[in-house]
Design an enzyme around this catalytic site. Sequence first.
Site, PDB file in Angstrom:
ATOM      1  N   HIS A 137     -29.221 -29.725  13.975  1.00  0.00           N
ATOM      2  CA  HIS A 137     -28.543 -29.089  12.839  1.00  0.00           C
ATOM      3  C   HIS A 137     -29.538 -28.575  11.802  1.00  0.00           C
ATOM      4  O   HIS A 137     -29.530 -27.402  11.422  1.00  0.00           O
ATOM      5  CB  HIS A 137     -27.585 -30.095  12.187  1.00  0.00           C
ATOM      6  CG  HIS A 137     -26.981 -29.629  10.903  1.00  0.00           C
ATOM      7  ND1 HIS A 137     -25.887 -28.800  10.843  1.00  0.00           N
ATOM      8  CD2 HIS A 137     -27.338 -29.879   9.611  1.00  0.00           C
ATOM      9  CE1 HIS A 137     -25.591 -28.546   9.571  1.00  0.00           C
ATOM     10  NE2 HIS A 137     -26.458 -29.190   8.811  1.00  0.00           N
TER      11      HIS A 137
ATOM     12  N   HIS B 259     -25.747 -22.055   5.715  1.00  0.00           N
ATOM     13  CA  HIS B 259     -24.878 -22.842   6.593  1.00  0.00           C
ATOM     14  C   HIS B 259     -23.894 -21.965   7.358  1.00  0.00           C
ATOM     15  O   HIS B 259     -23.452 -22.325   8.459  1.00  0.00           O
ATOM     16  CB  HIS B 259     -24.159 -23.938   5.800  1.00  0.00           C
ATOM     17  CG  HIS B 259     -24.947 -25.210   5.716  1.00  0.00           C
ATOM     18  ND1 HIS B 259     -25.994 -25.381   4.842  1.00  0.00           N
ATOM     19  CD2 HIS B 259     -24.864 -26.374   6.434  1.00  0.00           C
ATOM     20  CE1 HIS B 259     -26.516 -26.593   5.012  1.00  0.00           C
ATOM     21  NE2 HIS B 259     -25.852 -27.209   5.970  1.00  0.00           N
TER      22      HIS B 259
ATOM     23  N   ASP C  40     -32.412 -29.334   6.782  1.00  0.00           N
ATOM     24  CA  ASP C  40     -31.072 -29.307   6.197  1.00  0.00           C
ATOM     25  C   ASP C  40     -31.173 -29.281   4.674  1.00  0.00           C
ATOM     26  O   ASP C  40     -30.476 -28.526   3.989  1.00  0.00           O
ATOM     27  CB  ASP C  40     -30.290 -30.536   6.665  1.00  0.00           C
ATOM     28  CG  ASP C  40     -28.794 -30.419   6.431  1.00  0.00           C
ATOM     29  OD1 ASP C  40     -28.292 -29.289   6.244  1.00  0.00           O
ATOM     30  OD2 ASP C  40     -28.107 -31.457   6.436  1.00  0.00           O
TER      31      ASP C  40
ATOM     32  N   HIS D 289     -25.972 -20.876  10.211  1.00  0.00           N
ATOM     33  CA  HIS D 289     -26.096 -22.038  11.110  1.00  0.00           C
ATOM     34  C   HIS D 289     -24.872 -22.152  12.012  1.00  0.00           C
ATOM     35  O   HIS D 289     -24.982 -22.361  13.216  1.00  0.00           O
ATOM     36  CB  HIS D 289     -26.240 -23.337  10.312  1.00  0.00           C
ATOM     37  CG  HIS D 289     -25.875 -24.558  11.111  1.00  0.00           C
ATOM     38  ND1 HIS D 289     -24.575 -25.020  11.216  1.00  0.00           N
ATOM     39  CD2 HIS D 289     -26.630 -25.370  11.894  1.00  0.00           C
ATOM     40  CE1 HIS D 289     -24.552 -26.057  12.028  1.00  0.00           C
ATOM     41  NE2 HIS D 289     -25.774 -26.302  12.438  1.00  0.00           N
TER      42      HIS D 289
END
Length: 361
Positions: free
Chosen positions: A272, A255, A172, A258
């Site tokens: 995540h 992101h 992340d 993602h």
Amino acid sequence: MTQIICSPTKYIQGNGEIRKLGDYCLQLGAKSAFAIIDPYIFSMYKEDISHSFELNNILIVMREFKGECSRNQVDELVLQLGLKDVEVVLGIGGGKTLDTAKAVSFMADLPVVIVPTVASTDAPCSALSVLYTDEGDFDCYLPLKRNPDMVIADIDIIAKAPTRLLVAGMGDALSTFYEARACRQSGAITHAGGTSTIAAFSLARACLDTLLAEGELALQDVKQGITTSAVEHIVEANIYLSGVGFESGGLAAAHAIHNGLTLHEGCRNTLHGEKVAFATIVQLVLEKAPSEEIAQVIDFCKRVGLPVTLKDLGITSSEIDKLMVVAEASCTQESPMWNMPFEVQAVNVLEAILAADERGQ
């Protein structure tokens, strides 16, 4: 253009901090507290937590977190809290426990102290809660009035968590600099409400530098059960440097991709940060970043065990139509993909996903 940076009022990190929570709440002037605690942490550290409040003559009501971080759960806890004379809310545990505490404090208009017990994401420092339905499906993002009053990271507890969680936190955090760089180039408005600052971009850069320099060593150390400066630095990078870096530096393609990957059934058991790591490689391919930069990121991911191919993510079928769904979802109107300094179409994302997969192999 207005530049804005936001962060927790105070970030504290050290050994045995779980036994000092009463001291820190006293610093806020609180004489009574309401703590929402992860079940495992509740079973292991209940006495340590309560003792620190007893020493400071602070009344504490402890509630074991159960169920989901849902509107109903938040409303129920706010109702319980309203029956007590509470002056501060604490969240102690993982992501959903912390988001619940932040949402409860927001609804009750009280200070909040966040105590992450894993370093798997950069969410603890943010002024945001993610709400789910009671069944566990995504509901909505709840923007908060302010960042937490305190974020307290106990290295001893975090280092004992499964290593996969620490690695996911590195995944992340890995995107933070590259997304902040893209937002800086495009002049995008960040979650903080303005364009990025020198400070936010510097923290994002420091986050990447720390990961590349000490990520592999920190992983080796926690596997051996030892807490070193490398572990301390990676925890700070995962939680604080990345937390302030993403919120005030901005999100972009990584992101966005993602978010698209969450729709693919193959990623159902992927964390995540694991999805973000692969999506970071895809962003660099989209940007036509120097080959050396892409190779450096792929090498880091391989060394710590982050995904570099679709197979690593759990996507064993190369059905183009399913990957196109991922690509299209990453380019929706609300997507951070629009923070990129150039226009990106779904077909560009699809091509970049396939190229990143090939590079990873």
